[in-house]
Design a protein around this motif. Structure first.
Motif, PDB file in Angstrom:
ATOM      1  N   ASP A   7      29.051 -31.186   7.881  1.00  0.00           N
ATOM      2  CA  ASP A   7      28.639 -29.818   8.224  1.00  0.00           C
ATOM      3  C   ASP A   7      28.336 -29.687   9.709  1.00  0.00           C
ATOM      4  O   ASP A   7      28.631 -28.660  10.330  1.00  0.00           O
ATOM      5  N   ALA A   8      27.748 -30.723  10.280  1.00  0.00           N
ATOM      6  CA  ALA A   8      27.436 -30.679  11.708  1.00  0.00           C
ATOM      7  C   ALA A   8      28.723 -30.634  12.533  1.00  0.00           C
ATOM      8  O   ALA A   8      28.814 -29.914  13.532  1.00  0.00           O
ATOM      9  N   GLU A   9      29.728 -31.393  12.100  1.00  0.00           N
ATOM     10  CA  GLU A   9      31.007 -31.388  12.805  1.00  0.00           C
ATOM     11  C   GLU A   9      31.703 -30.038  12.652  1.00  0.00           C
ATOM     12  O   GLU A   9      32.349 -29.549  13.588  1.00  0.00           O
ATOM     13  N   LYS A  10      31.594 -29.433  11.467  1.00  0.00           N
ATOM     14  CA  LYS A  10      32.170 -28.102  11.263  1.00  0.00           C
ATOM     15  C   LYS A  10      31.562 -27.089  12.224  1.00  0.00           C
ATOM     16  O   LYS A  10      32.256 -26.215  12.759  1.00  0.00           O
ATOM     17  N   GLN A  11      30.250 -27.215  12.440  1.00  0.00           N
ATOM     18  CA  GLN A  11      29.589 -26.289  13.348  1.00  0.00           C
ATOM     19  C   GLN A  11      30.101 -26.480  14.770  1.00  0.00           C
ATOM     20  O   GLN A  11      30.293 -25.508  15.520  1.00  0.00           O
ATOM     21  N   GLN A  12      30.379 -27.740  15.146  1.00  0.00           N
ATOM     22  CA  GLN A  12      30.932 -28.011  16.469  1.00  0.00           C
ATOM     23  C   GLN A  12      32.324 -27.385  16.622  1.00  0.00           C
ATOM     24  O   GLN A  12      32.639 -26.787  17.656  1.00  0.00           O
ATOM     25  N   VAL A  13      33.148 -27.522  15.573  1.00  0.00           N
ATOM     26  CA  VAL A  13      34.489 -26.930  15.603  1.00  0.00           C
ATOM     27  C   VAL A  13      34.379 -25.420  15.752  1.00  0.00           C
ATOM     28  O   VAL A  13      35.113 -24.791  16.532  1.00  0.00           O
ATOM     29  N   ARG A  14      33.435 -24.830  15.026  1.00  0.00           N
ATOM     30  CA  ARG A  14      33.259 -23.373  15.074  1.00  0.00           C
ATOM     31  C   ARG A  14      32.876 -22.919  16.485  1.00  0.00           C
ATOM     32  O   ARG A  14      33.416 -21.940  17.007  1.00  0.00           O
ATOM     33  N   LEU A  15      31.957 -23.645  17.117  1.00  0.00           N
ATOM     34  CA  LEU A  15      31.527 -23.286  18.464  1.00  0.00           C
ATOM     35  C   LEU A  15      32.670 -23.421  19.462  1.00  0.00           C
ATOM     36  O   LEU A  15      32.821 -22.601  20.371  1.00  0.00           O
ATOM     37  N   GLN A  16      33.502 -24.462  19.274  1.00  0.00           N
ATOM     38  CA  GLN A  16      34.631 -24.669  20.178  1.00  0.00           C
ATOM     39  C   GLN A  16      35.666 -23.552  20.063  1.00  0.00           C
ATOM     40  O   GLN A  16      36.333 -23.200  21.040  1.00  0.00           O
ATOM     41  N   GLN A  17      35.806 -22.995  18.841  1.00  0.00           N
ATOM     42  CA  GLN A  17      36.874 -22.032  18.578  1.00  0.00           C
ATOM     43  C   GLN A  17      36.438 -20.583  18.799  1.00  0.00           C
ATOM     44  O   GLN A  17      37.270 -19.684  18.857  1.00  0.00           O
ATOM     45  N   GLN A  18      35.137 -20.355  18.941  1.00  0.00           N
ATOM     46  CA  GLN A  18      34.641 -18.992  19.121  1.00  0.00           C
ATOM     47  C   GLN A  18      35.063 -18.425  20.478  1.00  0.00           C
ATOM     48  O   GLN A  18      35.117 -19.142  21.479  1.00  0.00           O
ATOM     49  N   ASP A  19      35.362 -17.117  20.507  1.00  0.00           N
ATOM     50  CA  ASP A  19      35.644 -16.442  21.764  1.00  0.00           C
ATOM     51  C   ASP A  19      34.344 -16.241  22.540  1.00  0.00           C
ATOM     52  O   ASP A  19      33.233 -16.415  22.001  1.00  0.00           O
ATOM     53  N   ASP A  21      33.032 -13.539  23.320  1.00  0.00           N
ATOM     54  CA  ASP A  21      32.234 -12.452  22.739  1.00  0.00           C
ATOM     55  C   ASP A  21      31.577 -12.845  21.423  1.00  0.00           C
ATOM     56  O   ASP A  21      30.939 -12.019  20.765  1.00  0.00           O
ATOM     57  N   GLY A  22      31.730 -14.109  21.011  1.00  0.00           N
ATOM     58  CA  GLY A  22      31.103 -14.588  19.790  1.00  0.00           C
ATOM     59  C   GLY A  22      31.954 -14.461  18.543  1.00  0.00           C
ATOM     60  O   GLY A  22      31.575 -14.938  17.478  1.00  0.00           O
ATOM     61  N   SER A  23      33.134 -13.806  18.653  1.00  0.00           N
ATOM     62  CA  SER A  23      33.998 -13.645  17.478  1.00  0.00           C
ATOM     63  C   SER A  23      34.748 -14.942  17.183  1.00  0.00           C
ATOM     64  O   SER A  23      35.055 -15.725  18.086  1.00  0.00           O
ATOM     65  N   LEU A  24      35.027 -15.147  15.921  1.00  0.00           N
ATOM     66  CA  LEU A  24      35.783 -16.316  15.473  1.00  0.00           C
ATOM     67  C   LEU A  24      37.131 -15.833  14.961  1.00  0.00           C
ATOM     68  O   LEU A  24      37.195 -14.946  14.104  1.00  0.00           O
ATOM     69  N   ARG A  25      38.188 -16.388  15.496  1.00  0.00           N
ATOM     70  CA  ARG A  25      39.532 -15.953  15.129  1.00  0.00           C
ATOM     71  C   ARG A  25      40.302 -17.066  14.438  1.00  0.00           C
ATOM     72  O   ARG A  25      40.168 -18.240  14.800  1.00  0.00           O
ATOM     73  N   CYS A  26      41.112 -16.663  13.474  1.00  0.00           N
ATOM     74  CA  CYS A  26      41.965 -17.611  12.753  1.00  0.00           C
ATOM     75  C   CYS A  26      42.927 -18.266  13.735  1.00  0.00           C
ATOM     76  O   CYS A  26      43.584 -17.590  14.533  1.00  0.00           O
ATOM     77  N   PHE A  27      43.042 -19.583  13.684  1.00  0.00           N
ATOM     78  CA  PHE A  27      43.911 -20.318  14.606  1.00  0.00           C
ATOM     79  C   PHE A  27      45.374 -19.954  14.397  1.00  0.00           C
ATOM     80  O   PHE A  27      46.163 -19.990  15.339  1.00  0.00           O
ATOM     81  N   ILE A  28      45.751 -19.551  13.178  1.00  0.00           N
ATOM     82  CA  ILE A  28      47.149 -19.226  12.884  1.00  0.00           C
ATOM     83  C   ILE A  28      47.473 -17.783  13.246  1.00  0.00           C
ATOM     84  O   ILE A  28      48.400 -17.513  14.009  1.00  0.00           O
ATOM     85  N   SER A  29      46.726 -16.830  12.710  1.00  0.00           N
ATOM     86  CA  SER A  29      47.085 -15.415  12.846  1.00  0.00           C
ATOM     87  C   SER A  29      46.401 -14.708  13.998  1.00  0.00           C
ATOM     88  O   SER A  29      46.843 -13.640  14.414  1.00  0.00           O
ATOM     89  N   GLY A  30      45.286 -15.270  14.494  1.00  0.00           N
ATOM     90  CA  GLY A  30      44.522 -14.599  15.537  1.00  0.00           C
ATOM     91  C   GLY A  30      43.597 -13.518  15.008  1.00  0.00           C
ATOM     92  O   GLY A  30      42.906 -12.859  15.788  1.00  0.00           O
ATOM     93  N   GLU A  31      43.570 -13.325  13.685  1.00  0.00           N
ATOM     94  CA  GLU A  31      42.709 -12.300  13.099  1.00  0.00           C
ATOM     95  C   GLU A  31      41.243 -12.737  13.167  1.00  0.00           C
ATOM     96  O   GLU A  31      40.918 -13.924  13.029  1.00  0.00           O
ATOM     97  N   VAL A  32      40.342 -11.758  13.376  1.00  0.00           N
ATOM     98  CA  VAL A  32      38.912 -12.046  13.389  1.00  0.00           C
ATOM     99  C   VAL A  32      38.469 -12.437  11.983  1.00  0.00           C
ATOM    100  O   VAL A  32      38.827 -11.790  10.991  1.00  0.00           O
ATOM    101  N   ILE A  33      37.702 -13.512  11.898  1.00  0.00           N
ATOM    102  CA  ILE A  33      37.184 -13.990  10.606  1.00  0.00           C
ATOM    103  C   ILE A  33      35.786 -13.415  10.406  1.00  0.00           C
ATOM    104  O   ILE A  33      34.866 -13.700  11.177  1.00  0.00           O
ATOM    105  N   GLY A  34      35.645 -12.580   9.372  1.00  0.00           N
ATOM    106  CA  GLY A  34      34.363 -11.965   9.064  1.00  0.00           C
ATOM    107  C   GLY A  34      33.505 -12.821   8.152  1.00  0.00           C
ATOM    108  O   GLY A  34      33.947 -13.859   7.638  1.00  0.00           O
ATOM    109  N   ASP A  35      32.278 -12.379   7.928  1.00  0.00           N
ATOM    110  CA  ASP A  35      31.330 -13.156   7.117  1.00  0.00           C
ATOM    111  C   ASP A  35      31.800 -13.330   5.684  1.00  0.00           C
ATOM    112  O   ASP A  35      31.452 -14.319   5.022  1.00  0.00           O
ATOM    113  N   THR A  36      32.582 -12.370   5.174  1.00  0.00           N
ATOM    114  CA  THR A  36      32.999 -12.446   3.775  1.00  0.00           C
ATOM    115  C   THR A  36      34.408 -13.036   3.599  1.00  0.00           C
ATOM    116  O   THR A  36      34.895 -13.138   2.474  1.00  0.00           O
ATOM    117  N   ASP A  37      35.060 -13.396   4.702  1.00  0.00           N
ATOM    118  CA  ASP A  37      36.426 -13.932   4.616  1.00  0.00           C
ATOM    119  C   ASP A  37      36.406 -15.403   4.218  1.00  0.00           C
ATOM    120  O   ASP A  37      35.531 -16.173   4.642  1.00  0.00           O
TER     121      ASP A  37
END
Length: 501
Positions: A7-19, A21-37
């Motif tokens: 889980d700690a490593e997942k959080q690191q990946v998330r921080l690395q991939q965030q824009d 502005d704080g948004s997280l985008r799918c590496f494949i499609s570029g779509e913003v990943i929401g809380d319910t996705d």
């Protein structure tokens, strides 16, 4: 090697991939990943292919895309996704410049100088020198060379390369060229400080997708004199069309062939009307002019006339929006090839007329109006607005199923010949000349239009189209004419004309 990350490593990946502005985008499609996705952490190089679980090899992707990629590396699947999305967004109307934009290749201006035996090209960063050769048939100079892609563009916009790119062929060539050399150069012309590619578009696009930055090109140098430049254009146009039709390896789509021939026809028609006496201005005399003055065969000359008639007819008709540029495009109900084979011969007069242009006996303009009216009736009674693409797993409503049945290729090939008899009944054909000229006559009146409408109502409201799913669908999917089926079910020409069998 471990496969899962903590889980700690997942959080690191998330921080690395965030824009930023704080948004997280799918590496494949570029779509913003929401809380319910639903999303997943996956390996760029698959674990099954020795990809490790180092955080530099892990990315966050939406679950729906991750489950579609199988064992493809993430970068490869992302490239395929973007390419497929491009074709879908532009409804398969893709040219070389669209592939350049996808790969972020910007055109670069250059300057060239011609010396006695070579040509030098310079864009301020890259320079190339190529040996000059001479083509004794075209009477122009040309050169071969390894050309930076940034110097190239597609020769379209009334140019020599009208084809759209076929997705399946592009993918096939891209994959082939990953591990094999380019055996033959793409062909271009150097004109107005631009190198315009007119043959080998798929090959070049495949190289671009493989991140190649230079390709083998043969380039003809267009003369500076306008008349000589036009002659080279015309000669290359005819040569290119013949190579992809009479001597084809990969043929032009029928719509492309018609469109290009129509362009040549219109250009030469302008020359004909400006140089020949007004009393000689007829289609028959124009065909003779193409043969005697332009050295075309009579068959090629007549094909130019046919192409102009058919191109104008479809562009001005109600069926235009339902007709694919690419004959094999399943996203459209009709193709130019099907219209050319089945509908046009049974509605349009495709032979040269002897009437002087714009005289009382010249009905080309009214023929277009008549075809436009017939096309409106075909759309209305043939339920074309209810036609939808047949997608696996998607159930069709009854009206959608009916529309798909009516416009199956095998069905169209069978009922389209009825159109000739429908027009004969509506216009009261008596002579052979009437039967040949079909819609080439005065604009139809309301009574004639109503007669055609009644027959089309019978044709497209027949019980055959509304049968339960099963036998009818298995038979209609064939591309062959379905005369036996139509006769067995009572959907005969006699029924369409009279309501009786």
């Amino acid at each position: 090697m471990k496969r899962q990350i903590s889980d700690a490593e997942k959080q690191q990946v998330r921080l690395q991939q965030q824009d930023k502005d704080g948004s997280l985008r799918c590496f494949i499609s570029g779509e913003v990943i929401g809380d319910t996705d639903d999303f997943e952490y996956d390996h760029i190089l698959p674990f099954s292919k020795q990809g490790d679980s180092d955080l530099s090899n892990i990315r966050i992707v939406l679950k729906e895309y991750n489950r579609r990629k199988s064992d493809q590396p993430l970068y490869e699947f992302r490239d395929n996704y973007k390419l497929e999305k491009l074709f879908n967004d532009k409804k398969n109307n893709i040219k070389l410049q669209d592939i350049f934009l996808l790969k972020e290749i910007l055109p670069k201006s250059f300057h060239f100088t011609i010396e006695p035996n070579n040509i030098k090209i310079d864009d301020g960063v890259d320079k190339r020198t190529f040996s000059l050769l001479f083509d004794n048939i075209l009477n122009v100079q040309y050169f071969y060379g390894r050309i930076p892609i940034k110097w190239l563009e597609n020769d379209d916009q009334e140019g020599l390369q009208p084809r759209v790119i076929d997705y399946k062929r592009l993918i096939s060539l891209r994959d082939h060229l990953k591990d094999h050399p380019q055996l033959a150069p793409s062909i271009a012309r150097l004109i107005d400080n631009r190198i315009k590619l007119f043959d080998g578009q798929h090959k070049l696009a495949g190289q671009v997708l493989n991140n190649t930055r230079e390709v083998d090109i043969k380039a003809y140098i267009s003369p500076t004199e306008a008349d000589k430049a036009k002659k080279l254009f015309d000669d290359l146009m005819i040569t290119n069309l013949d190579a992809h039709s009479k001597h084809k390896q990969i043929p032009f789509y029928t719509s492309t062939l018609l469109d290009r021939l129509s362009v040549i026809y219109k250009e030469m028609l302008g020359e004909f009307t400006s140089t020949k006496p007004v009393d000689k201005h007829s289609e028959e005399n124009f065909i003779s002019y193409l043969v005697s003055d332009k050295q075309h065969s009579r068959a090629d000359a007549k094909q130019m006339l046919k192409s102009a008639i058919m191109t104008n007819a479809v562009e001005l008709s109600a069926i235009n929006n339902f007709t694919a540029v690419a004959s094999r495009d399943t996203g459209f109900a009709l193709s130019i090839d099907l219209l050319k084979t089945a509908v046009f011969p049974n509605t349009l007069f495709l032979e040269p007329s002897s009437a002087n242009f714009k005289s009382s006996g010249d009905f080309r303009d009214s023929e277009l109006e008549n075809f436009k009216e017939v096309s409106v009736l075909l759309v209305q009674y043939g339920q074309l607005n209810n036609w939808v693409q047949n997608t696996r797993g998607k159930s069709l409503t009854n009206i959608e199923l009916k529309a798909r049945r009516i416009w199956h290729k095998g069905a169209v090939l069978t009922w389209a010949p009825y159109l000739k008899s429908i027009l004969g009944m509506a216009f009261n054909f008596i002579t052979n000349d009437d039967r040949e000229k079909l819609l080439y006559r005065a604009v139809m009146d309301t009574n004639q239009k109503d007669r055609i409408g009644v027959c089309l109502q019978r044709l497209f409201n027949h019980p055959l189209w509304d049968e339960p799913e099963g036998e009818i669908d298995s038979l209609l999917v064939s591309a062959r004419r379905q005369d036996e089926l139509f006769n067995r079910k009572g959907l005969t020409e006699m029924y369409v004309l009279t309501g009786r069998n």
